[in-house]
Write an enzyme that holds these catalytic residues in place. Sequence first.
Site, short mmCIF file in Angstrom:
data_model
loop_
_atom_site.label_atom_id
_atom_site.label_comp_id
_atom_site.label_asym_id
_atom_site.label_seq_id
_atom_site.Cartn_x
_atom_site.Cartn_y
_atom_site.Cartn_z
N ARG A 239 -1.63 -23.37 52.34
CA ARG A 239 -0.53 -22.45 52.08
C ARG A 239 0.70 -23.02 52.79
O ARG A 239 0.61 -23.55 53.90
CB ARG A 239 -0.83 -21.05 52.63
CG ARG A 239 -1.79 -20.25 51.76
CD ARG A 239 -1.17 -19.83 50.41
NE ARG A 239 -2.06 -19.00 49.61
CZ ARG A 239 -2.82 -19.45 48.62
NH1 ARG A 239 -2.84 -20.73 48.32
NH2 ARG A 239 -3.57 -18.61 47.92
N GLU A 268 8.00 -21.22 48.95
CA GLU A 268 7.86 -21.47 47.51
C GLU A 268 8.07 -20.19 46.68
O GLU A 268 7.74 -19.11 47.16
CB GLU A 268 6.50 -22.11 47.20
CG GLU A 268 5.31 -21.23 47.30
CD GLU A 268 4.01 -22.02 47.02
OE1 GLU A 268 3.67 -22.90 47.83
OE2 GLU A 268 3.35 -21.73 46.03
N HIS A 286 2.13 -26.18 43.26
CA HIS A 286 0.98 -25.30 43.54
C HIS A 286 -0.02 -25.34 42.37
O HIS A 286 -0.37 -24.30 41.79
CB HIS A 286 1.47 -23.85 43.78
CG HIS A 286 0.48 -23.02 44.56
ND1 HIS A 286 0.86 -22.05 45.45
CD2 HIS A 286 -0.87 -23.04 44.58
CE1 HIS A 286 -0.22 -21.48 45.97
NE2 HIS A 286 -1.28 -22.08 45.45
#
Length: 322
Positions: A239, A268, A286
């Site tokens: 993450r 993000e 991602h």
Amino acid sequence: MPKVFVTGVIPDIGLELLRKKGFSVEVNDSGKDLTKEGLKKVLSEYDAVIPLVNDKLDSEVLKAASPKLKLIANYAVGYDNIDLSAASQKGIVVCNTPGVANESVAEHVFALIFACNKSIIDADKFVREGKYKRWDPNLFLSHQVWGQTIGVIGLGRIGTFVGQIAYGGFRMNVMYYDVKRAEDFELICEARYSTVHEILKEADVVTLHVPLTEKTRHMIGRDELKTMKKSAILINTSRGPVVEEKALVWALKEKVIASAGLDVFEFEPEISKELLALDNIVVTPHIASATFETRETMSRIAAQNVIDVFEGRTPMGLVKTG
Ligand code: NAD
């Protein structure tokens, strides 16, 4: 008929499972994330919600949940987008899709390692720009990954896969850190249980696989980056906020470390211009788990989590009971 809302388009397989069991299913197919107000509306009207990682189900949003909302079945392995204690206070069960992304994320880790190590992006650009005029024995030289040392921080399901591929596939020396020791893994992969500091000091590749928690937020900052080898690669598919982006920009700019392969970002989908301006990073949006196989399994498990809760069984992806 219980109503389920899915906040984005996911493979049909799970939706069909739900419909076959008599659930009414609605999907946000607008191609846009729901707004905070949109999320509140969904939580107040449906019996179950299947959200995506983009959906921040914080305490404010969860306050809007009606008593009939039984469960939030996150369409993800991580669940840091959900305030678990706020969900618990409302009696809402929270589930995830554990174990579905081990292969896909581990493969992506190696895609990033090799993209960084072998300058794949720059070499591709070089060829496209017509600069490949003659074979040059000194062009894009790199050290082989074979036999290097990898440091896995967070040896859960994904970290274990990464360690096994590193050991079995590339004869890498494996160091790892986790809050729990894994003696079987040490035996199988000849791995060394180490402190984070030891890993940062010794590893050629440092790869992060911890969940985002208050303990792991900014686990890698300026001091940690300074501890790494100048030749080291940092890979983050966990993450974004596990790495302090500002410190990473500094370390890459000042060549404190060699490069970084990043699939996740602190803010993000926003990424700082300073980070994107660097040529010693490889970035992906991602997508580490983005394989057809993983997405279909995620859809199936998210749906099965919903079915199990409504049929009174313990769902395989149970994170927190309501
Ligand atoms: P997991 O729960 O199996 O493993 C996490 C490991 O981290 C556990 O072994 C746990 O003990 C360890 N850990 C927790 N806190 C720690 C700490 N403070 N220090 C050291 N170790 C700690 O989870 P997983 O399935 O391996 O997934 C790991 C993470 O990867 C997820 O939480 C998710 O955030 C991320 N993920 C990203 C993608 C992607 O597309 N980029 C896809 C799937 C998962």
